[in-house]
Design a protein around this motif. Structure first.
Motif: not given
Lengths: 494, 95
Positions: A83-96, A98-106
């Motif tokens: 997950c990258t804050k403000g940058v679309r993250t999809t796990a390359c799945s249609k189910i996510l 245009e998910f845009v995480p509101p947080y950043e992975s550690t």
């Protein structure tokens, strides 16, 4: 100026410190390389050039002020599982969607804290489930390597971290993050001539990384060289209170292990990895690796890990079970795709039918079955007991040896679409890599030679828990013994 | 067949995934093949073996039972396909 994309992280870091070029110039070189090559390789699912240049500007300021971090101005690609804050993250799945995480992975936060630059998000098998990057909702990644004399057949880069491996091999980034649940860092590393480590379970935080199988998932780096791998892992790894399985031990300076002699180390060669029908060239590569170890002064010891063959079938119970539980969160309500239905159950069923790809559905169903009433003991509990036996084999062996040497994969890169139909055939790609995930141990894949088809092959080193240093030390020995391997010709540039 | 079509339908419903007739048929074959292959685990004697519960031996940490995060309704619902005033919108569940 010479081609900056050809540098290693270590070289770029030195040159940036010496002001030979700016972070913005370095980043621009990769933005251009991605623009020229990504269409054919499909390694990036979301390039982020504006963001990269802005980060590079900040890096240049810090470099000028003498406040550079360990990775200041180093352009990296990030697997689309982080997950990258403000940058679309999809796990390359249609189910996510245009998910845009509101947080950043550690893990990625650690990289930005050290001054690294985000070039974009990299393709992977959907939810990291696959060994060829063919299950991605964004389509397959193409391996930069081709068979000698065959410029027609597109090869897979391996998976699930196919975009990460291909982008490093094609020099579309200096290094990339990846994740490994059953071999997803090491198998693509082997198939693309890159270096990849799966660290000890608990070494890199899982917080903010899209979950597949939580007791197996572990992040790690993919790079051109062993030294770069050590540099990147040091930056990614940390103790993180936000991940309850993160282990509170200090992160050593892995780079210091490189160049240290392996004289006196005992290298174990497990006989169970000599599988029936193993191609001669894999056997030969393995023997070559053993010779290199001997030449460097290591002792070789034949060892036995009797439960090796049961690791893969046990994995295909444990991983789908955890996957079915983790992926229950994709319900069409809170984020991602939503397909309406007459009631809430129909909404769930329609959303998940449309959003998940074939392989992901298959694994959710396997997991649901093995966890369902009446089957739990026969499958899940049994597999977890087998896992104890696999771990015990390693514990016993590591009383007598410092590191284990095996091939990384049972063969070189195959063509896109060549392994299809029977899922089990695809699963067999992970036969040598999955054992360490089951035991939680670290393992690294290092390029060691070329196949008869002219494509890369890798050797794998397995270490004791939290002894990544011995892996880097030994991998660097293999790397220098193998010498300069050929590079793929850049046919993908237009 | 290790897994028959009725079982495929049952687990697909448990997993809340709608499947077509054609998918049901191919899943029946694929899942049966996978479970057939997994059967080799029957050879392993696991008498008196404890199931593995953690990849690395460690005690789970505890922290004080205090609120450390929250008041983020807008962020939490930002990605929701349907939302209203900081709430998720769902079809009517209770009559």
């Amino acid at each position: 100026m010479s081609d900056l994309t050809k540098l290693t992280i270590a070289q770029a870091r030195t040159a940036l410190a010496a002001k030979e070029f700016s972070a913005q110039e370095l980043t621009q070189a990769f933005i251009d390389a991605i623009a020229a090559g990504n269409e054919k390789l499909n390694a990036y699912v979301l390039p982020t050039p504006e963001l990269a240049l802005e980060q590079a500007r900040q890096s240049d300021k810090r470099l000028a002020a003498g406040k550079a971090g360990d990775l200041e101005g180093i352009p990296l690609g990030i697997k689309d599982l982080f997950c990258t804050k403000g940058v679309r993250t999809t796990a390359c799945s249609k189910i996510l969607a245009e998910f845009v995480p509101p947080y950043e992975s550690t893990v990625t936060q650690n990289l930005w804290d050290q001054g690294a630059v985000l070039l974009g998000k990299l393709n992977n098998d959907e939810f990291a489930m696959g060994s060829s990057n063919e299950t991605s909702a964004y389509g397959p990644v193409v391996n930069p390597w081709r068979r000698a004399g065959d410029d027609q057949t597109d090869l897979v880069p391996g998976g699930s971290s196919g975009g990460s491996a291909a982008s490093v091999a094609a020099e579309l980034c200096l290094g990339a993050t990846a994740t490994d649940t059953g071999g997803s860092i090491r198998q693509p590393a082997a198939l693309t001539g890159t270096v990849g480590i799966k660290p000890t379970y608990g070494r890199c935080s899982r917080w903010g990384t899209v979950a597949f199988a939580s007791s197996l998932d572990q992040a790690g780096p993919l790079t051109k060289t062993v030294r770069d791998n050590a540099i990147l892992l040091k930056a990614m790894a940390s103790f993180d209170p936000k991940d309850s399985t993160s282990v509170d031990v200090p992160v050593p300076d892995y780079e210091a292990a490189i160049g240290k002699s392996i004289k006196g180390l005992t290298v174990g060669v497990p006989k169970e990895y000599r599988i029936e029908g193993m191609p001669k060239e894999i056997e030969a590569l393995w023997s070559q690796g053993i010779e290199w170890m001997k030449d460097a002064g290591a002792k070789i010891k034949d060892v036995s890990l009797p439960h090796t063959k049961y690791a893969l079938p046990a994995y295909y119970i444990v991983a789908p079970a955890e996957c079915s539980s983790n992926l229950a969160r994709y319900d069409g309500i809170r984020y991602g795709l939503r397909v309406p239905g007459e009631d809430i159950t129909a909404l769930y069923e329609n959303t998940r039918a449309a959003g998940f790809g074939e392989e992901v559905k298959r694994r959710i169903l396997i997991g649901t079955y093995v966890l369902s009433a009446g089957y739990y003991d026969a499958y899940y509990l049994k597999a977890q007991k087998v896992r104890t036996l696999i771990k015990r084999d390693f514990d016993d062996t590591f009383k007598d040896v410092d590191v284990l040497l095996t091939p990384t994969t049972p063969g070189p890169a195959f063509g896109i679409g060549e392994v299809s139909g029977d899922p089990v055939q695809m699963y067999l790609n992970d036969i040598f890599t999955v054992t360490v995930n089951m035991a939680g141990l670290p393992a690294i894949s290092v390029p060691a030679g070329l196949s008869s088809q002219g494509t890369p092959l890798g050797l794998q080193l397995i270490g004791r828990a939290f002894d990544e240093e011995t892996l880097f030390q030994t991998a660097a020995t293999i790397e220098s013994a193998a010498g300069d391997l050929a590079r793929p010709t850049p046919w993908w540039r237009h | 067949m290790e897994v028959d079509s009725a079982t495929v339908r049952r687990i697909a419903h448990l997993a809340r995934i709608k499947i077509t007739k054609a998918e049901e048929k191919s899943l029946e074959n694929e899942l049966s093949g996978i479970f057939e292959w997994v059967k080799q685990l029957d050879e392993v004697d696991v008498t008196d073996v404890e199931p593995m519960t953690s990849a690395v031996q460690m005690t789970l940490r505890l922290r004080p039972d205090k609120v450390t995060d929250g008041e983020k309704a807008d962020e939490v619902t930002a990605n929701a396909p349907l939302k209203e005033d900081g709430f998720f919108v769902v079809p009517k569940v209770v009559e």
